[in-house]
Motif scaffolding. Sequence first.
Motif, PDB file in Angstrom:
ATOM      1  N   GLY A 180       0.887  -1.198   0.032  1.00 20.69           N
ATOM      2  CA  GLY A 180      -0.194   0.081  -0.179  1.00 20.69           C
ATOM      3  C   GLY A 180       0.970   1.282  -0.093  1.00 20.69           C
ATOM      4  N   GLY A 181       1.983   1.067  -0.346  1.00 22.59           N
ATOM      5  CA  GLY A 181       2.916   2.255  -0.441  1.00 22.59           C
ATOM      6  C   GLY A 181       2.529   3.366  -1.407  1.00 22.59           C
ATOM      7  N   TRP A 182       1.697   2.914  -2.313  1.00 15.84           N
ATOM      8  CA  TRP A 182       1.202   4.098  -3.254  1.00 15.84           C
ATOM      9  C   TRP A 182       0.239   4.954  -2.559  1.00 15.84           C
ATOM     10  CZ3 TRP A 182      -4.025   4.373  -3.896  1.00 15.84           C
ATOM     11  CH2 TRP A 182      -4.681   3.282  -3.691  1.00 15.84           C
ATOM     12  N   LEU A 183      -0.518   4.303  -1.638  1.00 19.00           N
ATOM     13  CA  LEU A 183      -1.396   5.117  -0.699  1.00 19.00           C
ATOM     14  C   LEU A 183      -0.719   6.095   0.115  1.00 19.00           C
ATOM     15  CD1 LEU A 183      -4.336   5.754  -0.109  1.00 19.00           C
ATOM     16  CD2 LEU A 183      -4.241   3.585   1.554  1.00 19.00           C
ATOM     17  N   LEU A 184       0.143   5.585   0.652  1.00 19.11           N
ATOM     18  CA  LEU A 184       1.004   6.538   1.670  1.00 19.11           C
ATOM     19  C   LEU A 184       1.572   7.753   1.013  1.00 19.11           C
ATOM     20  CD1 LEU A 184       2.005   7.324   4.431  1.00 19.11           C
ATOM     21  CD2 LEU A 184       4.163   5.809   3.900  1.00 19.11           C
ATOM     22  N   ARG A 185       2.104   7.307  -0.232  1.00 20.21           N
ATOM     23  CA  ARG A 185       2.772   8.627  -0.945  1.00 20.21           C
ATOM     24  C   ARG A 185       1.852   9.498  -1.467  1.00 20.21           C
ATOM     25  NH1 ARG A 185       5.954   3.984  -2.866  1.00 20.21           N
ATOM     26  NH2 ARG A 185       4.518   3.814  -4.731  1.00 20.21           N
ATOM     27  N   ALA A 188      -1.079  10.036   0.043  1.00 22.33           N
ATOM     28  CA  ALA A 188      -1.463  10.906   1.295  1.00 22.33           C
ATOM     29  C   ALA A 188      -0.549  11.846   1.669  1.00 22.33           C
ATOM     30  CB  ALA A 188      -1.856   9.812   2.397  1.00 22.33           C
ATOM     31  N   LEU A 189       0.649  11.519   1.565  1.00 24.88           N
ATOM     32  CA  LEU A 189       1.765  12.655   1.894  1.00 24.88           C
ATOM     33  C   LEU A 189       1.917  13.735   0.835  1.00 24.88           C
ATOM     34  CD1 LEU A 189       4.602  10.307   3.162  1.00 24.88           C
ATOM     35  CD2 LEU A 189       3.156  11.690   4.540  1.00 24.88           C
ATOM     36  N   GLY A 190       1.500  13.425  -0.251  1.00 21.98           N
ATOM     37  CA  GLY A 190       1.614  14.399  -1.467  1.00 21.98           C
ATOM     38  C   GLY A 190       0.418  15.426  -1.264  1.00 21.98           C
ATOM     39  N   LEU A 191      -0.925  14.625  -1.024  1.00 25.66           N
ATOM     40  CA  LEU A 191      -2.215  15.684  -0.645  1.00 25.66           C
ATOM     41  C   LEU A 191      -1.761  16.509   0.422  1.00 25.66           C
ATOM     42  CD1 LEU A 191      -4.889  13.287  -1.975  1.00 25.66           C
ATOM     43  CD2 LEU A 191      -3.838  15.079  -3.205  1.00 25.66           C
ATOM     44  N   PHE A 192      -1.327  15.969   1.494  1.00 26.17           N
ATOM     45  CA  PHE A 192      -1.123  16.779   2.710  1.00 26.17           C
ATOM     46  C   PHE A 192      -0.191  17.806   2.539  1.00 26.17           C
ATOM     47  CE2 PHE A 192       0.608  17.388   7.064  1.00 26.17           C
ATOM     48  CZ  PHE A 192      -0.709  17.548   7.730  1.00 26.17           C
ATOM     49  N   GLY A 193       0.960  17.421   2.044  1.00 23.46           N
ATOM     50  CA  GLY A 193       2.026  18.614   1.564  1.00 23.46           C
ATOM     51  C   GLY A 193       1.444  19.801   0.636  1.00 23.46           C
ATOM     52  N   ILE A 194       0.925  19.559  -0.399  1.00 18.63           N
ATOM     53  CA  ILE A 194       0.205  20.463  -1.185  1.00 18.63           C
ATOM     54  C   ILE A 194      -0.926  21.439  -0.410  1.00 18.63           C
ATOM     55  CG2 ILE A 194      -1.410  20.648  -3.087  1.00 18.63           C
ATOM     56  CD1 ILE A 194       0.149  18.271  -4.346  1.00 18.63           C
ATOM     57  N   GLY A 195      -1.448  20.661   0.262  1.00 15.27           N
ATOM     58  CA  GLY A 195      -2.449  21.498   1.199  1.00 15.27           C
ATOM     59  C   GLY A 195      -1.836  22.342   2.173  1.00 15.27           C
ATOM     60  N   PRO A 239      -6.766  18.080   5.019  1.00 14.74           N
ATOM     61  CA  PRO A 239      -7.571  16.809   5.820  1.00 14.74           C
ATOM     62  C   PRO A 239      -7.695  15.562   4.988  1.00 14.74           C
ATOM     63  CG  PRO A 239      -9.228  18.622   5.215  1.00 14.74           C
ATOM     64  CD  PRO A 239      -7.812  19.266   4.872  1.00 14.74           C
ATOM     65  N   ILE A 240      -7.945  16.059   3.588  1.00 10.25           N
ATOM     66  CA  ILE A 240      -7.982  14.548   2.968  1.00 10.25           C
ATOM     67  C   ILE A 240      -6.787  13.775   2.999  1.00 10.25           C
ATOM     68  CG2 ILE A 240      -8.297  13.819   0.464  1.00 10.25           C
ATOM     69  CD1 ILE A 240     -10.242  16.363  -0.031  1.00 10.25           C
ATOM     70  N   GLY A 241      -5.559  14.374   2.912  1.00 14.66           N
ATOM     71  CA  GLY A 241      -4.242  13.616   2.826  1.00 14.66           C
ATOM     72  C   GLY A 241      -4.253  12.873   4.252  1.00 14.66           C
ATOM     73  N   PHE A 242      -4.575  13.754   5.369  1.00 13.53           N
ATOM     74  CA  PHE A 242      -4.435  13.330   6.758  1.00 13.53           C
ATOM     75  C   PHE A 242      -5.414  12.067   6.767  1.00 13.53           C
ATOM     76  CE2 PHE A 242      -5.734  13.278  11.032  1.00 13.53           C
ATOM     77  CZ  PHE A 242      -4.568  13.156  11.673  1.00 13.53           C
ATOM     78  N   LEU A 243      -6.631  12.092   6.034  1.00 10.81           N
ATOM     79  CA  LEU A 243      -7.504  10.999   6.364  1.00 10.81           C
ATOM     80  C   LEU A 243      -6.999   9.641   5.691  1.00 10.81           C
ATOM     81  CD1 LEU A 243     -11.068  12.552   6.217  1.00 10.81           C
ATOM     82  CD2 LEU A 243      -9.890  11.540   8.187  1.00 10.81           C
ATOM     83  N   ALA A 265      -3.959   9.132   5.117  1.00  9.04           N
ATOM     84  CA  ALA A 265      -2.764   8.371   5.817  1.00  9.04           C
ATOM     85  C   ALA A 265      -3.205   7.649   6.820  1.00  9.04           C
ATOM     86  CB  ALA A 265      -1.752   9.401   6.360  1.00  9.04           C
ATOM     87  N   ILE A 266      -4.413   7.985   7.640  1.00 10.83           N
ATOM     88  CA  ILE A 266      -4.982   7.209   8.718  1.00 10.83           C
ATOM     89  C   ILE A 266      -5.419   5.936   8.217  1.00 10.83           C
ATOM     90  CG2 ILE A 266      -6.817   6.905  10.179  1.00 10.83           C
ATOM     91  CD1 ILE A 266      -6.295   9.905  10.921  1.00 10.83           C
ATOM     92  N   GLY A 267      -5.958   5.872   7.047  1.00 11.60           N
ATOM     93  CA  GLY A 267      -6.606   4.829   6.467  1.00 11.60           C
ATOM     94  C   GLY A 267      -5.334   3.708   5.755  1.00 11.60           C
ATOM     95  N   TYR A 268      -4.359   4.331   5.719  1.00  9.23           N
ATOM     96  CA  TYR A 268      -3.018   3.515   5.081  1.00  9.23           C
ATOM     97  C   TYR A 268      -2.474   2.886   6.602  1.00  9.23           C
ATOM     98  CZ  TYR A 268       1.855   2.315   4.156  1.00  9.23           C
ATOM     99  OH  TYR A 268       2.712   1.711   4.276  1.00  9.23           O
ATOM    100  N   ALA A 269      -2.520   3.504   7.413  1.00 11.60           N
ATOM    101  CA  ALA A 269      -1.984   3.183   8.807  1.00 11.60           C
ATOM    102  C   ALA A 269      -2.929   1.821   9.320  1.00 11.60           C
ATOM    103  CB  ALA A 269      -1.797   4.259   9.907  1.00 11.60           C
TER     104      ALA A 269
END
Length: 80
Positions: free
Chosen positions: A18-23, A25-32, A62-66, A68-72
Amino acid sequence: MTNSSKTPSPSGAPRRSGGWLLRLALGLFGIGLLAIVGIFLTSVFGGHDPGVWLYLVAMLTPIGFLLAIGYALWSGRRVR
């Protein structure tokens, strides 16, 4: 014997990565976060209100944060 990231499950099939999901999530969070910084900098240095598009891009945080929680939660499951 090497330690690979894709360890086989008890059924013999390799685990999904699920590494693509983490990347994502981090990308969306960083852009936000960059959009949030842009909102503050536009207000302080520009002297006018930032555009609506900047507020909409800031909603990626918050979309990236959610995600990331889903990935975890998804990657932390134990294989039965």
